[in-house]
Design a protein around this motif. Structure first.
Motif, PDB file in Angstrom:
ATOM      1  N   SER A 155       6.356  40.004  58.766  1.00 41.24           N
ATOM      2  CA  SER A 155       4.929  40.272  58.935  1.00 41.24           C
ATOM      3  C   SER A 155       4.126  39.852  57.706  1.00 41.24           C
ATOM      4  CB  SER A 155       4.706  41.765  59.194  1.00 41.24           C
ATOM      5  OG  SER A 155       5.096  42.507  58.047  1.00 41.24           O
ATOM      6  N   GLY A 156       4.816  39.483  56.626  1.00 40.25           N
ATOM      7  CA  GLY A 156       4.131  39.096  55.400  1.00 40.25           C
ATOM      8  C   GLY A 156       4.041  40.218  54.379  1.00 40.25           C
ATOM      9  N   GLU A 157       4.330  41.455  54.814  1.00 41.95           N
ATOM     10  CA  GLU A 157       4.320  42.584  53.885  1.00 41.95           C
ATOM     11  C   GLU A 157       5.555  42.521  52.993  1.00 41.95           C
ATOM     12  OE1 GLU A 157       4.259  45.880  56.591  1.00 41.95           O
ATOM     13  OE2 GLU A 157       2.097  46.120  56.346  1.00 41.95           O
ATOM     14  N   MET A 158       5.414  43.107  51.802  1.00 40.36           N
ATOM     15  CA  MET A 158       6.537  43.149  50.877  1.00 40.36           C
ATOM     16  C   MET A 158       7.301  44.453  51.078  1.00 40.36           C
ATOM     17  SD  MET A 158       6.572  40.383  49.068  1.00 40.36           S
ATOM     18  CE  MET A 158       7.624  40.817  47.703  1.00 40.36           C
ATOM     19  N   LEU A 165       5.704  44.487  42.470  1.00 40.88           N
ATOM     20  CA  LEU A 165       6.310  44.484  43.800  1.00 40.88           C
ATOM     21  C   LEU A 165       6.856  43.111  44.151  1.00 40.88           C
ATOM     22  CD1 LEU A 165       6.930  46.170  46.267  1.00 40.88           C
ATOM     23  CD2 LEU A 165       4.678  45.598  47.165  1.00 40.88           C
ATOM     24  N   SER A 166       6.148  42.063  43.795  1.00 41.47           N
ATOM     25  CA  SER A 166       6.622  40.720  44.125  1.00 41.47           C
ATOM     26  C   SER A 166       7.901  40.363  43.373  1.00 41.47           C
ATOM     27  CB  SER A 166       5.538  39.675  43.834  1.00 41.47           C
ATOM     28  OG  SER A 166       5.304  39.598  42.449  1.00 41.47           O
ATOM     29  N   ASP A 215      18.400  46.029  44.771  1.00 45.42           N
ATOM     30  CA  ASP A 215      18.592  45.211  43.572  1.00 45.42           C
ATOM     31  C   ASP A 215      17.269  44.965  42.851  1.00 45.42           C
ATOM     32  OD1 ASP A 215      21.343  45.053  43.902  1.00 45.42           O
ATOM     33  OD2 ASP A 215      21.223  43.201  45.103  1.00 45.42           O
ATOM     34  N   GLY A 216      16.190  44.821  43.613  1.00 44.35           N
ATOM     35  CA  GLY A 216      14.889  44.600  43.009  1.00 44.35           C
ATOM     36  C   GLY A 216      14.400  45.816  42.237  1.00 44.35           C
ATOM     37  N   VAL A 217      14.558  46.995  42.824  1.00 41.59           N
ATOM     38  CA  VAL A 217      14.150  48.230  42.150  1.00 41.59           C
ATOM     39  C   VAL A 217      15.021  48.469  40.918  1.00 41.59           C
ATOM     40  CG1 VAL A 217      14.013  50.748  42.372  1.00 41.59           C
ATOM     41  CG2 VAL A 217      13.183  49.285  44.209  1.00 41.59           C
TER      42      VAL A 217
END
Length: 105
Positions: A14-17, A5-6, A22-24
């Motif tokens: 909020s700090g959530e990913m 995920l990172s 593009d990442g997927v």
């Protein structure tokens, strides 16, 4: 998983990913979800060959199939949902990806 995920997302305020397109795309193309094991092969055998292999497996229950070699095998049945019917001493199943890919071949 967090490491994957990172690599394919970005942090929200909020700090959530969250995932990005593009990442997927990069994750799917990278092969990180398609882990393969070097040296593992799938071979189709006839019923007569499978019977012979099964006999050898039963004769060598607690020892290597081939003395002095690191050969491990399992007999699967395609028409029984790829079930393992028999396996050699210390055989371990492949990853879900490799098992599924071999079954579909």
């Amino acid at each position: 998983p967090a490491p994957v995920l990172s690599q394919c997302g970005r942090a929200r305020p909020s700090g959530e990913m969250s995932l990005t397109y593009d990442g997927v795309k990069a994750m799917l193309q990278s092969g990180v979800l398609r882990q393969e094991q070097e040296g593992r092969h799938t071979v189709i055998v006839s019923l007569a060959e499978a019977e012979t292999i099964r006999r050898v497996l039963h004769l060598r229950l607690d020892s290597p199939v081939i003395a002095g070699a690191d050969t491990l095998l399992a007999l699967r049945c395609n028409t029984a949902n790829n079930a393992v019917f028999d396996a050699s001493h210390q055989w371990a199943p492949a990853s879900d990806y490799m098992t599924s890919a071999a079954w579909q071949s």
